[in-house]
Scaffold this motif. Structure first.
Motif, PDB file in Angstrom:
ATOM      1  N   LEU A   2       0.834  -1.199   0.000  1.00  0.00           N
ATOM      2  CA  LEU A   2       0.000   0.000   0.000  1.00  0.00           C
ATOM      3  C   LEU A   2       0.871   1.251   0.000  1.00  0.00           C
ATOM      4  O   LEU A   2       0.541   2.246  -0.652  1.00  0.00           O
ATOM      5  CB  LEU A   2      -0.931  -0.017   1.216  1.00  0.00           C
ATOM      6  CG  LEU A   2      -1.968   1.094   1.285  1.00  0.00           C
ATOM      7  CD1 LEU A   2      -2.881   1.048   0.067  1.00  0.00           C
ATOM      8  CD2 LEU A   2      -2.785   0.961   2.555  1.00  0.00           C
ATOM      9  N   PHE A   3       1.996   1.210   0.705  1.00  0.00           N
ATOM     10  CA  PHE A   3       2.918   2.341   0.718  1.00  0.00           C
ATOM     11  C   PHE A   3       3.458   2.605  -0.688  1.00  0.00           C
ATOM     12  O   PHE A   3       3.577   3.759  -1.106  1.00  0.00           O
ATOM     13  CB  PHE A   3       4.070   2.068   1.685  1.00  0.00           C
ATOM     14  CG  PHE A   3       5.116   3.138   1.678  1.00  0.00           C
ATOM     15  CD1 PHE A   3       4.882   4.346   2.295  1.00  0.00           C
ATOM     16  CD2 PHE A   3       6.322   2.926   1.042  1.00  0.00           C
ATOM     17  CE1 PHE A   3       5.838   5.348   2.284  1.00  0.00           C
ATOM     18  CE2 PHE A   3       7.287   3.910   1.018  1.00  0.00           C
ATOM     19  CZ  PHE A   3       7.045   5.126   1.644  1.00  0.00           C
ATOM     20  N   LEU A   4       3.773   1.558  -1.418  1.00  0.00           N
ATOM     21  CA  LEU A   4       4.286   1.704  -2.778  1.00  0.00           C
ATOM     22  C   LEU A   4       3.243   2.348  -3.689  1.00  0.00           C
ATOM     23  O   LEU A   4       3.556   3.234  -4.482  1.00  0.00           O
ATOM     24  CB  LEU A   4       4.715   0.342  -3.322  1.00  0.00           C
ATOM     25  CG  LEU A   4       5.285   0.316  -4.733  1.00  0.00           C
ATOM     26  CD1 LEU A   4       6.536   1.183  -4.796  1.00  0.00           C
ATOM     27  CD2 LEU A   4       5.604  -1.094  -5.146  1.00  0.00           C
ATOM     28  N   VAL A   5       2.005   1.921  -3.574  1.00  0.00           N
ATOM     29  CA  VAL A   5       0.928   2.493  -4.379  1.00  0.00           C
ATOM     30  C   VAL A   5       0.747   3.972  -4.038  1.00  0.00           C
ATOM     31  O   VAL A   5       0.624   4.819  -4.928  1.00  0.00           O
ATOM     32  CB  VAL A   5      -0.389   1.712  -4.164  1.00  0.00           C
ATOM     33  CG1 VAL A   5      -1.561   2.426  -4.822  1.00  0.00           C
ATOM     34  CG2 VAL A   5      -0.250   0.298  -4.692  1.00  0.00           C
ATOM     35  N   LEU A  10       1.519   9.724  -5.423  1.00  0.00           N
ATOM     36  CA  LEU A  10       2.064  11.036  -5.076  1.00  0.00           C
ATOM     37  C   LEU A  10       3.070  11.493  -6.129  1.00  0.00           C
ATOM     38  O   LEU A  10       3.076  12.660  -6.525  1.00  0.00           O
ATOM     39  CB  LEU A  10       2.725  10.978  -3.700  1.00  0.00           C
ATOM     40  CG  LEU A  10       3.290  12.290  -3.180  1.00  0.00           C
ATOM     41  CD1 LEU A  10       2.176  13.323  -3.018  1.00  0.00           C
ATOM     42  CD2 LEU A  10       3.982  12.069  -1.855  1.00  0.00           C
ATOM     43  N   LEU A  11       3.896  10.592  -6.602  1.00  0.00           N
ATOM     44  CA  LEU A  11       4.856  10.919  -7.647  1.00  0.00           C
ATOM     45  C   LEU A  11       4.138  11.360  -8.921  1.00  0.00           C
ATOM     46  O   LEU A  11       4.543  12.328  -9.569  1.00  0.00           O
ATOM     47  CB  LEU A  11       5.759   9.713  -7.940  1.00  0.00           C
ATOM     48  CG  LEU A  11       6.835   9.927  -9.003  1.00  0.00           C
ATOM     49  CD1 LEU A  11       7.834  10.984  -8.551  1.00  0.00           C
ATOM     50  CD2 LEU A  11       7.540   8.622  -9.296  1.00  0.00           C
ATOM     51  N   GLY A  12       3.069  10.690  -9.263  1.00  0.00           N
ATOM     52  CA  GLY A  12       2.292  11.075 -10.437  1.00  0.00           C
ATOM     53  C   GLY A  12       1.694  12.458 -10.302  1.00  0.00           C
ATOM     54  O   GLY A  12       1.685  13.253 -11.254  1.00  0.00           O
ATOM     55  N   VAL A  13       1.201  12.790  -9.124  1.00  0.00           N
ATOM     56  CA  VAL A  13       0.629  14.120  -8.888  1.00  0.00           C
ATOM     57  C   VAL A  13       1.711  15.188  -9.004  1.00  0.00           C
ATOM     58  O   VAL A  13       1.522  16.218  -9.645  1.00  0.00           O
ATOM     59  CB  VAL A  13      -0.058  14.172  -7.510  1.00  0.00           C
ATOM     60  CG1 VAL A  13      -0.422  15.601  -7.142  1.00  0.00           C
ATOM     61  CG2 VAL A  13      -1.304  13.300  -7.502  1.00  0.00           C
ATOM     62  N   VAL A  14       2.866  14.928  -8.407  1.00  0.00           N
ATOM     63  CA  VAL A  14       3.953  15.906  -8.449  1.00  0.00           C
ATOM     64  C   VAL A  14       4.464  16.091  -9.871  1.00  0.00           C
ATOM     65  O   VAL A  14       4.658  17.222 -10.335  1.00  0.00           O
ATOM     66  CB  VAL A  14       5.097  15.484  -7.499  1.00  0.00           C
ATOM     67  CG1 VAL A  14       6.321  16.355  -7.699  1.00  0.00           C
ATOM     68  CG2 VAL A  14       4.626  15.560  -6.059  1.00  0.00           C
TER      69      VAL A  14
END
Length: 54
Positions: A2-5, A10-14
């Motif tokens: 779940l942490f990886l997802v 978050l990376l996609g949003v940034v």
């Protein structure tokens, strides 16, 4: 898992935000982050150098 997802989301949003921001804004924010990280690194190096080793 779940942490990886969550990290990938978050990376996609940034990255999506950076892709839509003007290049000058992105470069300015990158410079601010680089200065902050440099200051942190210097502070950590200076702190470790002047403390007694246990």
């Amino acid at each position: 898992m779940l942490f990886l997802v969550a990290a990938l989301m978050l990376l996609g949003v940034v990255l999506g935000t950076v892709a839509h921001a003007p290049l000058t804004v992105t470069a300015a924010l990158a410079a601010v982050i680089a200065v902050w990280l440099g200051g942190f690194a210097i502070r950590e190096w200076h702190g470790r150098r002047h403390t007694s080793a246990d």
